[in-house]
Design an enzyme around this catalytic site. Structure first.
Site, PDB file in Angstrom:
ATOM      1  N   ASP A 109      93.235  71.896 -14.551  1.00 17.95           N
ATOM      2  CA  ASP A 109      92.449  72.099 -13.674  1.00 17.95           C
ATOM      3  C   ASP A 109      92.071  71.179 -12.579  1.00 17.95           C
ATOM      4  O   ASP A 109      91.523  71.447 -11.318  1.00 17.95           O
ATOM      5  CB  ASP A 109      91.043  72.163 -14.461  1.00 17.95           C
ATOM      6  N   THR A 131      82.902  70.953 -20.026  1.00 13.31           N
ATOM      7  CA  THR A 131      82.946  70.277 -21.410  1.00 13.31           C
ATOM      8  C   THR A 131      83.275  68.756 -21.268  1.00 13.31           C
ATOM      9  O   THR A 131      82.649  68.012 -21.866  1.00 13.31           O
ATOM     10  CB  THR A 131      84.216  70.640 -22.405  1.00 13.31           C
TER      11      THR A 131
END
Length: 255
Positions: A109, A131
């Site tokens: 990512d 997260t």
């Protein structure tokens, strides 16, 4: 038609695009599906509402930070789509120098975010709130590294699990700097504390490189932070845009 999966620890964002600018997307619980068949049923249900069929998908791009579910996507692509799939990773041929000790350790990512930002400017600081919260630094198209902080909900869950009396609270942007009850104390500590930490890190990076990079804000929890952190560009689709550009660059390099 390109199908993209941004596989995070908590959620997976599935996106469909033709041009890498406009995305039809859905957020799924990453651990809701345990087999390629379950993933297909979920995706088919979503696609049926759009009029798009799986036969219209030409390629699949996957950016995963959850190795335990990667086999599901491998099997899904082979069993149901039969198209080439691309796994995002830091590698040569992307127009970016990976100036860190172990480029293979960079989360997919984060790689996608850097590629997406590099499409706009050569100097950037990317803050991605999920997260975990990641800060990535791009200077003169060279990835210089970054930082990782606990995500807002991760910090909240940790307090709830590790303390006997502190309650689990919903998080939103607090208006005060001093809380009048326990829930407000927690929100201020986690949300404003994290925002101040991010602002401080970004300013230190700017001083370190003596430059004025553009600051990007993205990620599923960015709405909670957007009134508290300093940024130039807020783009919730930055990761997907970077994944699309990754696919373009990889396809070009294969020609």
């Amino acid at each position: 038609m390109l199908l993209l999966f941004d596989v995070g620890n908590t959620h997976t964002v599935a996106g469909i695009t033709k041009d890498g600018k406009d995305f039809m997307k859905w957020r799924l619980s990453t651990h809701r599906f345990e087999t390629e068949d379950e993933l297909f049923v979920m995706l088919k249900t979503l696609l049926d509402n759009t009029g798009i069929t799986s036969s219209e998908i030409d390629s699949v791009v996957i950016a995963s930070v959850v190795p335990s579910v990667n086999y599901i996507f491998h099997r899904f692509c082979g069993k149901y789509l039969g198209v080439k799939n691309f796994w995002v990773e830091a590698c040569d041929g992307l127009g970016i120098k990976w100036n860190v000790k172990n480029p293979s350790e960079i989360g997919a990512d984060r790689v996608a975010n850097v590629i997406g930002a590099a499409d706009i400017c050569e100097d950037a600081i990317i803050v991605d709130s999920g997260t975990a919260i990641t800060v990535d630094v791009l200077m003169s198209n060279s990835y210089e590294g970054g930082a990782i902080l606990p995500g807002l909900m991760t910090a909240a869950y940790s307090l709830f699990e590790k303390t006997a009396k502190l309650p689990q609270v919903d998080l939103h942007t607090p208006g005060n700097c001093v809380g009048k009850d326990t829930a407000e104390n927690i929100r201020i500590g986690i949300v404003k504390g994290t925002a101040h930490a991010l602002n401080g890190l970004v300013e230190e990076v700017k001083r370190c490189f003596s430059d004025e990079p553009k600051i990007f804000l993205t990620g599923g929890q960015s709405k909670i932070l957007e009134k508290l952190v300093r940024y130039d560009i807020k783009d919730p689709d930055l990761t997907l845009k970077g994944m699309y550009r990754y696919w373009q660059k990889k396809c070009t390099s294969c020609l």
